[in-house]
Motif scaffolding. Sequence first.
Motif, PDB file in Angstrom:
ATOM      1  N   SER A 116       3.107  -6.075  -9.472  1.00  0.00           N
ATOM      2  CA  SER A 116       3.940  -5.279  -8.566  1.00  0.00           C
ATOM      3  C   SER A 116       3.410  -5.266  -7.135  1.00  0.00           C
ATOM      4  N   ASN A 117       2.132  -5.531  -6.970  1.00  0.00           N
ATOM      5  CA  ASN A 117       1.565  -5.507  -5.615  1.00  0.00           C
ATOM      6  C   ASN A 117       2.132  -6.600  -4.713  1.00  0.00           C
ATOM      7  N   ARG A 177      -1.968 -12.684  -3.510  1.00  0.00           N
ATOM      8  CA  ARG A 177      -2.326 -13.919  -4.201  1.00  0.00           C
ATOM      9  C   ARG A 177      -2.480 -13.625  -5.684  1.00  0.00           C
ATOM     10  N   ASP A 178      -2.163 -14.589  -6.496  1.00  0.00           N
ATOM     11  CA  ASP A 178      -2.265 -14.422  -7.947  1.00  0.00           C
ATOM     12  C   ASP A 178      -3.720 -14.662  -8.372  1.00  0.00           C
ATOM     13  N   ASP A 179      -4.572 -13.704  -7.989  1.00  0.00           N
ATOM     14  CA  ASP A 179      -6.016 -13.880  -8.146  1.00  0.00           C
ATOM     15  C   ASP A 179      -6.625 -12.983  -9.223  1.00  0.00           C
ATOM     16  N   PRO A 197      -9.112  -1.181  -7.495  1.00  0.00           N
ATOM     17  CA  PRO A 197      -8.817  -1.893  -6.248  1.00  0.00           C
ATOM     18  C   PRO A 197      -7.348  -2.291  -6.087  1.00  0.00           C
ATOM     19  N   ARG A 198      -6.591  -2.292  -7.166  1.00  0.00           N
ATOM     20  CA  ARG A 198      -5.186  -2.704  -7.111  1.00  0.00           C
ATOM     21  C   ARG A 198      -4.220  -1.519  -7.108  1.00  0.00           C
ATOM     22  N   SER A 199      -4.746  -0.311  -7.004  1.00  0.00           N
ATOM     23  CA  SER A 199      -3.911   0.878  -7.190  1.00  0.00           C
ATOM     24  C   SER A 199      -3.418   1.506  -5.895  1.00  0.00           C
TER      25      SER A 199
END
Length: 267
Positions: free
Chosen positions: A122-123, A131-133, A148-150
């Motif tokens: 969703s980010n 990036r798809d990292d 870190p993704r929130s």
Amino acid sequence: MNDKQQIEAFEMFLKILAKSAKLGANQILIHDNYSLPDRLPDLVFGQMSRNFSTGLINAVNRFFFDIRQADSWVQVANSFQENDRASLLSLHAEPLLELSVSRPYSLRNQFIFAVTHLLHQSNQLKNPEWRDDLPTNDWFNEKKDLLPRSNGWTKFPDFRAKLDLLNDDSFRKNATLDFRHRMQHRFGLHFDIGLQPHFMRSNKNGTMTYTYVLIPPLELKMIIGKLVEQHERAINIFQAYWNLLGEFNDSWFNSAISKKKTARKPT
């Protein structure tokens, strides 16, 4: 136990289980109450959200079923004499209790795994440099991968606050004495009766000291009460997860609508 006593025990178990099923009907997550739209704008996110939601519902419900059955067998065992009681606990209650005491740990990790993936997908709606990292791991760490993704998701703080209550120190260390860790890495503790002996080694100024320790068994009434509490917290986490998933879905649908408007040619 003879055959007649075993039949009697199973009949008692079924009666107690049926009664507890009525009392615990509102503690079950019903799949139909958590249905997603038939079509979601993104194939990967859509399939992930369906799979994760189904898996989490099943895992939370399985937790409840195991607790309920374990408690039912404890009640049955308590109506028998000491030797038969010990036999019933060992054969029927303890395997379910072992699974149940470990369940908060696995549930917590399953929530982390699911939400980390959904946040990552969703980010891309919020970050033009996305990036798809995300690592290709089969498990994720809360601090390294999830947090870190929130950023930017308003429903996430409530999810995290509830997540922190599952398998917390009061359950893991104080109530169960690290039962899951001991069982999987050393030797598990006993339920109800039986001491668990072991040596503790400590190095003091270059001198190795050995201390012989006896760990008491986990008391049945206490541990079942703590498991019920943990299950209630798992229910609350799922509700917070569902609210967060709703926020993700809204963003995906709004993004799809925005793209359609942008792509529309002037008449």
